[in-house]
Design a protein around this motif. Structure first.
Motif: not given
Length: 222
Positions: A56-60, A107-110
């Motif tokens: 769901g949200e938030p997404r990476i 912080y969810g950033q690839a």
């Protein structure tokens, strides 16, 4: 056989036992992964399905590659593209862990394409404990207790601890000490699935024996 050595509370002069619970830190990860596989075994989770189908949200956020390439399997084996991450929240400070949604939002950033390379990431297991909560409808602590710890007879295992003393520990849980030999106040994380399991030496042996197929009579298949 089992033996004890030393004290788990030097100030209180409390001797350690084989049933003293210790902070497992990153050894929490294979324990969390076991809980994840319970969901997979029950058909509630496809390890290779896009994570966003469950999250769901938030997404990476993905800057290189495709977001659909982020899966539970890649989070579990540290190939989802997430960077190294750790964050501690001490009991003697005012800051408390944010919601997992807020942690993912911040912080969810690839930083590399999913599947491209291995990068050890505590955050990946923080996302997985959130995923387990969403799928099971139970919080991570409750799920792990009922679906992993109790079936394996790990009666001295838990996710973190309740604040029963100045260090957040009860009488059977060891105080953390720093390299200076001083006790460290109890601390939490924004990635409990990576770091927050407490277990005794006795319980860890039970956990290992189960995975080695040396099942004990009072253990049941999860």
């Amino acid at each position: 056989w089992a033996e004890r050595a030393g004290r788990h509370d030097r100030e209180g002069r409390i001797a350690a036992t084989p049933h003293t619970s210790y902070s497992l830190a990153s050894i929490s990860k294979p324990v969390t992964a076991t809980g994840l596989m319970v969901l997979r075994q029950r058909g509630q989770l496809d390890l290779d399905r896009p994570l966003e189908d469950y999250l769901g949200e938030p997404r990476i956020r993905v800057r290189v590659g495709e977001s659909k390439e982020i899966t539970a399997r890649r989070l579990a084996n540290h190939t989802a593209g997430l960077p190294l991450h750790y964050q501690f929240f001490y009991a003697d400070e005012t800051m408390r862990p944010p919601s997992r949604e807020e942690t993912i939002r911040r912080y969810g950033q690839a930083i590399t394409a999913p599947g491209e390379r291995y990068q050890y990431s505590n955050l990946g297991y923080g996302v997985l404990d959130h995923l387990m909560t969403r799928i099971s409808g139970r919080d991570y602590e409750e799920f792990m207790r009922n679906e992993v710890f109790l079936p394996l007879g790990m009666t001295r295992s838990t996710i973190a601890v309740r604040p029963l003393s100045q260090f957040g520990l009860d009488k059977d849980q060891a105080i953390r000490y720093g390299v200076d030999g001083l006790p460290i106040p109890f601390y939490e994380f924004d990635h409990p699935g990576a770091s927050a399991v407490y277990a005794s030496a006795h319980d860890l042996v039970r956990f290992g024996m189960f995975h080695l197929k040396a099942h004990l009579p009072d253990q049941r298949q999860m």
